[in-house]
Design a protein around this motif. Structure first.
Motif, PDB file in Angstrom:
ATOM      1  N   PRO A  39       0.815  -1.221   0.000  1.00 18.88           N
ATOM      2  CA  PRO A  39       0.000   0.000   0.000  1.00 18.88           C
ATOM      3  C   PRO A  39       0.847   1.269   0.000  1.00 18.88           C
ATOM      4  N   GLU A  81      -8.944  -4.416  -2.116  1.00 21.79           N
ATOM      5  CA  GLU A  81      -7.878  -3.627  -1.498  1.00 21.79           C
ATOM      6  C   GLU A  81      -7.311  -2.603  -2.476  1.00 21.79           C
ATOM      7  N   GLU A 127      -7.556   1.711  -2.290  1.00 21.28           N
ATOM      8  CA  GLU A 127      -6.465   2.678  -2.435  1.00 21.28           C
ATOM      9  C   GLU A 127      -6.870   3.794  -3.405  1.00 21.28           C
TER      10      GLU A 127
END
Length: 296
Positions: free
Chosen positions: A236, A270, A274
């Motif tokens: 991330p 996921e 972001e």
């Protein structure tokens, strides 16, 4: 649902957040039509004549704007551009009509060797002339403006006579190319070379920026125990990079922003989260800056 009815016929990239298109997510994207601003692919992954990658990319392009990101032109190399590579790139661009095309301020070829890394360029008058000539050739061949991305670097050349921001600004001035501001690269290079990342962004030619990249990095240490950041795109976006991004878009306003995640690719939710975070920061920072401007 994706705003497919709002897709401009010319494929223009909206001032929203997008993600890198990965094979792991082809089916999910086509089956669920997620609401993301655009997708970006590496040009070299689609230079074959056909097969499943083109079939999926064609379907995605019919529904979403597309940005094309090159990694193999070797813009900074001390040798002529590879015309066969450039011609394959032209065919790909004509096929998919991407809203944006970008490449790196780096080199990856020498004689007949091709390296896996994007290697740094000395910031000198001679290398400036070479990069400008190469970009002019690319833009003339493609018949369109390209974007140039700032590098992630780990050392500086003793012979450099320009700062990185001044070097990039002069390239943009001479060629008319646009710029891609990779905020993760700013943080990586600034940590490795002990620069001030806020000053870097403030001195960057923001008026030429047409796209932003965000990504994750790996933290290591050099032989003296000092922090050494590696631009790995495998995790991330770091909180420090989010803060730098907020600073950048406060000055730029909304601009197409890509989440780059090229290794250890996560499940789709996921990655999409972001992008949603980037979009929220983008518009919140713009509103805050407008309010400050009014207050002044």
């Amino acid at each position: 649902m994706a705003r497919t009815n709002d897709l401009p016929r010319n494929g223009q990239i909206p001032a929203r957040a997008g993600v890198g298109l990965k094979p792991e997510h082809y089916r999910t994207i086509l089956e669920t039509a997620p609401d993301v601003g655009f997708f970006e692919v590496h040009a070299e992954n689609y230079m074959g004549a056909g097969g499943p990658p083109h079939r999926y990319l064609t379907e995605v392009r019919e529904r979403y704007p597309l940005s094309l990101h090159g990694v193999g032109l070797s813009i900074g190399a001390d040798r002529p551009l590879d015309r066969s590579h450039l011609n394959r790139l032209k065919v790909l661009i004509e096929r998919y009509r991407p809203g944006l095309f970008s490449e790196h301020l780096a080199w990856s070829t020498h004689d007949t060797a091709y390296f896996d890394d994007l290697l740094p360029v000395p910031y000198t008058t001679s290398s400036l002339s070479r990069v400008v000539s190469h970009i002019d050739e690319v833009q003339d061949t493609l018949g369109r403006r390209m974007l140039l991305e700032n590098p992630s670097t780990y050392l500086a050349f003793a012979e450099s006579t320009y700062s990185e921001t001044d070097f990039i600004a002069e390239i943009a001035r001479r060629t008319g190319c646009g710029l891609l501001l990779d905020v993760n690269n700013v943080h990586v290079a600034s940590t490795n070379q002990q620069w001030d990342p806020i000053r870097y962004i403030d001195e960057y030619p923001l008026g030429s920026v047409q796209e932003i990249h965000l990504a994750g990095y790996t933290r290591e240490a050099d032989e003296k125990g000092r922090p050494l950041l590696i631009d790995t795109h495998d995790r991330p976006v770091d909180v420090i990079v989010w803060d730098l991004y907020e600073h950048a878009v406060a000055h730029l306003g909304p601009v197409p922003t890509l989440i780059e995640w090229d290794a250890n690719v996560p499940a789709w939710p996921e990655l999409k989260a972001e992008a949603e975070r980037a979009e929220a920061i983008m518009f919140s920072a713009h509103v805050k800056e407008q309010a400050r401007a009014i207050a002044r």
